[in-house]
Design a protein around this motif. Structure first.
Motif, PDB file in Angstrom:
ATOM      1  N   MET A  12      85.812  57.770  45.519  1.00  0.00           N
ATOM      2  CA  MET A  12      84.974  57.638  44.330  1.00  0.00           C
ATOM      3  C   MET A  12      85.093  58.904  43.494  1.00  0.00           C
ATOM      4  O   MET A  12      85.281  60.005  44.029  1.00  0.00           O
ATOM      5  CB  MET A  12      83.510  57.436  44.728  1.00  0.00           C
ATOM      6  N   GLU A  13      84.965  58.763  42.191  1.00  0.00           N
ATOM      7  CA  GLU A  13      84.968  59.916  41.284  1.00  0.00           C
ATOM      8  C   GLU A  13      83.909  59.722  40.216  1.00  0.00           C
ATOM      9  O   GLU A  13      83.381  58.618  40.032  1.00  0.00           O
ATOM     10  CB  GLU A  13      86.332  60.064  40.592  1.00  0.00           C
ATOM     11  N   VAL A  14      83.600  60.804  39.505  1.00  0.00           N
ATOM     12  CA  VAL A  14      82.776  60.717  38.300  1.00  0.00           C
ATOM     13  C   VAL A  14      83.691  60.963  37.111  1.00  0.00           C
ATOM     14  O   VAL A  14      84.427  61.961  37.076  1.00  0.00           O
ATOM     15  CB  VAL A  14      81.626  61.746  38.324  1.00  0.00           C
ATOM     16  N   ARG A  15      83.686  60.037  36.150  1.00  0.00           N
ATOM     17  CA  ARG A  15      84.542  60.159  34.974  1.00  0.00           C
ATOM     18  C   ARG A  15      83.721  60.031  33.695  1.00  0.00           C
ATOM     19  O   ARG A  15      82.610  59.532  33.701  1.00  0.00           O
ATOM     20  CB  ARG A  15      85.648  59.096  35.004  1.00  0.00           C
ATOM     21  N   GLU A  16      84.323  60.490  32.604  1.00  0.00           N
ATOM     22  CA  GLU A  16      83.689  60.399  31.290  1.00  0.00           C
ATOM     23  C   GLU A  16      84.073  59.073  30.621  1.00  0.00           C
ATOM     24  O   GLU A  16      85.225  58.647  30.673  1.00  0.00           O
ATOM     25  CB  GLU A  16      84.148  61.562  30.401  1.00  0.00           C
ATOM     26  N   LEU A  42      80.071  48.680  50.130  1.00  0.00           N
ATOM     27  CA  LEU A  42      80.944  49.180  51.194  1.00  0.00           C
ATOM     28  C   LEU A  42      82.082  48.209  51.514  1.00  0.00           C
ATOM     29  O   LEU A  42      83.098  48.618  52.075  1.00  0.00           O
ATOM     30  CB  LEU A  42      80.133  49.459  52.460  1.00  0.00           C
ATOM     31  N   TRP A  43      81.918  46.933  51.165  1.00  0.00           N
ATOM     32  CA  TRP A  43      82.992  45.965  51.442  1.00  0.00           C
ATOM     33  C   TRP A  43      84.269  46.392  50.744  1.00  0.00           C
ATOM     34  O   TRP A  43      85.352  46.385  51.333  1.00  0.00           O
ATOM     35  CB  TRP A  43      82.581  44.563  50.996  1.00  0.00           C
ATOM     36  N   TRP A  44      84.168  46.758  49.468  1.00  0.00           N
ATOM     37  CA  TRP A  44      85.381  47.169  48.755  1.00  0.00           C
ATOM     38  C   TRP A  44      85.677  48.659  48.939  1.00  0.00           C
ATOM     39  O   TRP A  44      86.836  49.077  48.914  1.00  0.00           O
ATOM     40  CB  TRP A  44      85.307  46.791  47.275  1.00  0.00           C
ATOM     41  N   TYR A 331      78.587  57.678  49.009  1.00  0.00           N
ATOM     42  CA  TYR A 331      79.268  56.558  49.657  1.00  0.00           C
ATOM     43  C   TYR A 331      79.628  56.900  51.102  1.00  0.00           C
ATOM     44  O   TYR A 331      79.486  56.063  52.001  1.00  0.00           O
ATOM     45  CB  TYR A 331      80.521  56.174  48.867  1.00  0.00           C
ATOM     46  N   GLU A 332      80.105  58.100  51.317  1.00  0.00           N
ATOM     47  CA  GLU A 332      80.477  58.495  52.677  1.00  0.00           C
ATOM     48  C   GLU A 332      79.275  58.452  53.622  1.00  0.00           C
ATOM     49  O   GLU A 332      79.422  58.071  54.791  1.00  0.00           O
ATOM     50  CB  GLU A 332      81.074  59.903  52.670  1.00  0.00           C
ATOM     51  N   ALA A 333      78.109  58.846  53.130  1.00  0.00           N
ATOM     52  CA  ALA A 333      76.919  58.856  53.977  1.00  0.00           C
ATOM     53  C   ALA A 333      76.585  57.463  54.482  1.00  0.00           C
ATOM     54  O   ALA A 333      76.210  57.284  55.653  1.00  0.00           O
ATOM     55  CB  ALA A 333      75.731  59.441  53.210  1.00  0.00           C
ATOM     56  N   MET A 334      76.743  56.459  53.634  1.00  0.00           N
ATOM     57  CA  MET A 334      76.478  55.096  54.066  1.00  0.00           C
ATOM     58  C   MET A 334      77.617  54.548  54.906  1.00  0.00           C
ATOM     59  O   MET A 334      77.389  53.859  55.899  1.00  0.00           O
ATOM     60  CB  MET A 334      76.218  54.195  52.857  1.00  0.00           C
ATOM     61  N   ASP A 335      78.837  54.883  54.540  1.00  0.00           N
ATOM     62  CA  ASP A 335      79.988  54.417  55.305  1.00  0.00           C
ATOM     63  C   ASP A 335      79.950  54.942  56.740  1.00  0.00           C
ATOM     64  O   ASP A 335      80.251  54.211  57.689  1.00  0.00           O
ATOM     65  CB  ASP A 335      81.265  54.874  54.602  1.00  0.00           C
ATOM     66  N   LYS A 336      79.525  56.183  56.899  1.00  0.00           N
ATOM     67  CA  LYS A 336      79.491  56.814  58.221  1.00  0.00           C
ATOM     68  C   LYS A 336      78.133  56.643  58.922  1.00  0.00           C
ATOM     69  O   LYS A 336      77.918  57.213  59.993  1.00  0.00           O
ATOM     70  CB  LYS A 336      79.832  58.296  58.090  1.00  0.00           C
ATOM     71  N   ARG A 337      77.240  55.903  58.291  1.00  0.00           N
ATOM     72  CA  ARG A 337      75.915  55.610  58.846  1.00  0.00           C
ATOM     73  C   ARG A 337      75.061  56.852  59.065  1.00  0.00           C
ATOM     74  O   ARG A 337      74.220  56.895  59.950  1.00  0.00           O
ATOM     75  CB  ARG A 337      76.028  54.817  60.163  1.00  0.00           C
TER      76      ARG A 337
END
Length: 348
Positions: A12-16, A42-44, A331-337
């Motif tokens: 994931m990134e933050v973009r303008e 998290l599915w995608w 996202y990583e926090a949820m992916d890694k529980r």
């Protein structure tokens, strides 16, 4: 404006991007205050489901900055829930209370809520006003309001479609944010016994706090056997399926009593329903319902008031908070529980 952007699996990134502008007379431009990451994202993110690169997110609260000429119920300055559903409010589907299936809003979900601004369509019908302004509320209350954009109404929808009522015994499959909100919903509707399926102690502890009377850690056939044991061999009055995976759906079919109900809100994956229709669903007179939540209906009829009065506090499903620039970590926090659900603090 800045917005979260899905690059590829695991990234994931933050973009303008250009700040959105009114495109239709029924639009509203909203400055986002809080957004979040959903379990369905998290599915995608994990590459299980395919998704093109682009802006993401479908749950937020914010303040309206501008409205189109045909918006009459909402005004600039209104503090609102921005549901993931965008019903027009006028078609037969919306009038029946299923705005999540509005044919006039097809393809409008998952449209970039994880950013600084958002263009909402059908603003009068799709947005839900919160009294006052964000500054009138604590961070905990703002978190609970954020759940009203998706996970709390979705958990409630599982209970609603399963016709959960006072005195019922209900089993909830799924210990993510939606499943935990389904436990809240069962308690709110007066269920006497709420069996939460969880093998993660932090989630099980929150389920108990929300009203679960029993926690079952087993899976598959062992889980079904345990539920039947807890219900004297008859099965639960209702099962709420908040995962969408084959094992949980099939266990739900086997865990309800004859004449019982199943409310499904987990996006279905890899399930052959045909093999269950005759031996279980038909033979046991099981009522099978559920689908996309009616967010506006449930928020306006019961859930917003329940949060405002302190009757429920679903914001506790957010166990970590991140800034927008920390979107990868969210996202990583949820992916890694390491987080049940990640809250994004976009602005004050």
């Amino acid at each position: 404006m800045k917005s979260a952007y899905f690059v590829e699996t695991g990234k994931m990134e933050v973009r303008e991007f250009p700040k959105p502008r009114l495109e239709n007379s029924t639009d509203a431009i909203i400055k986002i205050v809080r957004a979040c990451v959903c379990g369905s994202d998290l599915w995608w993110y994990r590459g299980i489901s395919k998704r093109a690169a682009g802006v993401v997110g479908h749950e937020a609260i914010g303040v309206i900055e501008e409205v189109g000429d045909d918006v009459h119920e909402m005004r600039p300055g209104d503090f609102v829930i921005v549901p993931f559903t965008h019903g027009c409010g006028k078609c037969p589907i919306c009038l029946a209370g299923y705005e999540g299936n509005c044919p006039n809003a097809t393809g409008s979900m998952n449209g970039g809520y994880q950013g600084e601004y958002y263009r909402a369509i059908y603003a009068d019908a799709a947005l839900v006003k919160i009294p006052g302004q964000p500054g009138d509320y604590s961070d905990a209350q703002l978190a609970s309001f954020t759940t009203l954009a998706d996970v709390m109404p979705t958990g409630y929808h599982a209970a609603f479609t399963a016709n959960v009522k006072a005195g019922d015994t209900v089993v909830v499959f799924g210990d993510g944010a939606v499943g935990l909100c389904a436990v809240i919903a069962c308690k709110l509707l007066g269920a006497k016994r709420i069996i939460a399926m969880s093998r993660h102690e932090d989630r099980a502890a929150l389920a108990r706090e929300f009203g679960a009377t029993d926690v079952v850690a087993e899976r598959g056939d062992e889980a079904v056997a345990k539920i039947l044991e807890l219900t004297d061999g008859f099965g639960a009055d209702a099962a709420l399926e908040c995962v969408g995976m084959k094992d949980s759906i099939e266990a739900a079919f086997q865990s309800v009593r004859a004449g019982g109900s199943i409310g499904r809100v987990g996006i279905p994956h890899d399930v052959d329903y045909n093999k269950w229709i005759d031996p279980v669903i038909f033979r046991k007179n099981i009522h099978l319902a559920g689908g996309v939540a009616s967010v506006v209906k449930h928020d306006k009829e019961i859930l917003l008031d329940a949060v405002l009065t302190g009757k429920i506090n679903p914001g506790k499903v957010f166990t970590k908070t991140f800034r927008l620039e920390e979107i990868q970590q969210a996202y990583e926090a949820m992916d890694k529980r390491t987080a049940i659900k990640s809250l994004l603090k976009i602005s004050e």
